[in-house]
Design a protein around this motif. Structure first.
Motif, PDB file in Angstrom:
ATOM      1  N   ALA A 179     -14.356  20.746  51.812  1.00  0.00           N
ATOM      2  CA  ALA A 179     -14.894  22.023  52.256  1.00  0.00           C
ATOM      3  C   ALA A 179     -14.963  22.027  53.777  1.00  0.00           C
ATOM      4  N   VAL A 180     -14.412  23.064  54.389  1.00  0.00           N
ATOM      5  CA  VAL A 180     -14.524  23.222  55.841  1.00  0.00           C
ATOM      6  C   VAL A 180     -15.622  24.246  56.090  1.00  0.00           C
ATOM      7  N   LYS A 224     -14.698  14.889  58.985  1.00  0.00           N
ATOM      8  CA  LYS A 224     -14.161  15.284  60.293  1.00  0.00           C
ATOM      9  C   LYS A 224     -15.076  16.341  60.876  1.00  0.00           C
ATOM     10  N   SER A 225     -15.177  16.374  62.211  1.00  0.00           N
ATOM     11  CA  SER A 225     -16.059  17.354  62.823  1.00  0.00           C
ATOM     12  C   SER A 225     -15.670  17.611  64.270  1.00  0.00           C
ATOM     13  N   ASN A 226     -15.876  18.833  64.720  1.00  0.00           N
ATOM     14  CA  ASN A 226     -15.774  19.172  66.141  1.00  0.00           C
ATOM     15  C   ASN A 226     -16.871  20.190  66.450  1.00  0.00           C
ATOM     16  N   GLU A 227     -16.853  20.777  67.615  1.00  0.00           N
ATOM     17  CA  GLU A 227     -17.966  21.657  68.000  1.00  0.00           C
ATOM     18  C   GLU A 227     -18.014  22.947  67.180  1.00  0.00           C
ATOM     19  N   PRO A 267     -10.844  31.276  60.406  1.00  0.00           N
ATOM     20  CA  PRO A 267      -9.735  30.825  61.267  1.00  0.00           C
ATOM     21  C   PRO A 267      -8.433  30.509  60.540  1.00  0.00           C
ATOM     22  N   ILE A 268      -8.466  30.338  59.224  1.00  0.00           N
ATOM     23  CA  ILE A 268      -7.229  29.990  58.500  1.00  0.00           C
ATOM     24  C   ILE A 268      -6.799  31.083  57.519  1.00  0.00           C
ATOM     25  N   LYS A 301      -5.305  21.382  60.898  1.00  0.00           N
ATOM     26  CA  LYS A 301      -5.009  22.003  62.184  1.00  0.00           C
ATOM     27  C   LYS A 301      -6.286  22.368  62.959  1.00  0.00           C
ATOM     28  N   LEU A 302      -7.370  22.535  62.252  1.00  0.00           N
ATOM     29  CA  LEU A 302      -8.639  22.889  62.903  1.00  0.00           C
ATOM     30  C   LEU A 302      -9.241  21.707  63.646  1.00  0.00           C
ATOM     31  N   PHE A 303      -8.756  20.490  63.337  1.00  0.00           N
ATOM     32  CA  PHE A 303      -9.331  19.290  63.947  1.00  0.00           C
ATOM     33  C   PHE A 303      -8.314  18.527  64.786  1.00  0.00           C
TER      34      PHE A 303
END
Length: 303
Positions: A179-180, A224-227, A267-268, A301-303
């Motif tokens: 899950a994103v 996985k994680s970003n801001e 975003p996707i 692609k988001l990460f």
């Protein structure tokens, strides 16, 4: 004379040629194919698997991490299997006389509803089995939301459907999703439980009152994680409708693309939910079977 020529003539062009290899040691199918096909890269091989061009001991295999055993025969067709061309939106991961496991794309409904009659996973598979024998039928065991991609199980008889549904919690020993979600969780992993109930408007609500609905338990871990986003591995202890979507909303970090449950980011162009792993004890043979799909490219692609 005409009929004789048809019987004794050369192979028709529509029948794909095959290459054959013998397995000498235990190893994953992808590793084996890379060794045997040095002119192909991983993406080439994954495409061939998806198109059911890889056959192990007479059965098409689409899992790159399928474990080969010494003595098995691996065949490679130089053209996609006919059914692979016909079944848009799904690929068959596994099939035997009792079950079919498929990997479905986002946007395809599991089965028809009173309001929705377009092509579904059920209708595609029903046509597939009837092409082999008009008396064949297919029976749905569990569903995925239209915008969720990933692994689904179908039964080939009503008896098998009942057996699986009655023993679902004992039969399934691993069922995990990717899950994103929007943002980052304060704790990288955890567990959430609540009681879910569905309104007349088909929206599922979460409460802590056992009188209000069915118990739902979800385990999650950040991988996985970003801001902006986080990708979670999610394991279900129960299988309620919209369970992951509602629980992510409860955490204040809805799944991307999930406008129904509070998301404002898309975003996707689809729901960020994928049924990645399905592992179970075969109800007839008792054999442990595990399937794992690759992470959707749009997620990565988001990460």
């Amino acid at each position: 004379m005409k009929n004789k020529n048809l019987k004794t003539g050369s192979r028709r062009p529509s029948q794909p040629k095959t290459l054959s290899f013998k397995v000498k040691k235990q190893e994953e199918l992808m590793v084996f194919l890379i060794e045997q096909l040095p002119h192909k890269n991983r993406n080439n091989i994954k495409t061939m698997l998806k198109k059911r061009q890889i056959v192990v001991d007479g059965k098409a295999v689409t899992q790159y991490n399928y474990l080969l055993k010494p003595g098995q025969k691996v065949e490679l067709a130089t053209a996609p299997a006919p059914e692979a061309k016909q079944m848009r939106g799904i690929s068959i991961v596994y099939e035997d006389k009792d079950l079919i496991i498929v990997n479905k794309k986002a946007g395809l409904l599991s089965m028809a509803t009173a309001k929705e009659k377009r092509e579904t996973v059920y209708s595609i598979l029903s046509s597939y089995v009837k092409d082999k024998n008009k008396n064949n039928k297919i029976f749905i065991v569990h569903r995925l939301d239209r915008e969720t991609s990933g692994l689904m199980m179908f039964a080939k008889s009503e008896e098998m459907q009942g057996l699986l549904q009655e023993s679902w919690e004992k039969t399934i020993f691993e069922r995990s999703y990717l899950a994103v979600i929007e943002g980052q969780l304060p704790e990288p992993q955890g567990k959430i439980s609540s009681y879910l109930f569905e309104s007349s408007a088909f929206i599922v609500y979460s409460r802590q009152d056992p009188e209000k609905g069915q118990l739902a338990i979800t385990h999650y871990k950040t991988v996985k994680s970003n801001e902006n986003y986080s990708m979670l591995k999610v394991n279900l202890e129960t299988g309620r409708k919209n369970q992951i979507r509602v629980h992510m909303q409860d955490l204040g970090h809805p799944i991307i693309g999930d406008k129904k449950y509070g998301s404002t980011a898309n975003p996707i162009g689809r729901l960020g939910l994928h049924a990645r792993v399905l592992a179970f004890n075969h109800p007839i043979t008792g054999k442990k079977i595990r399937f794992e799909t690759s992470i959707p490219g749009s997620f990565l692609k988001l990460f």
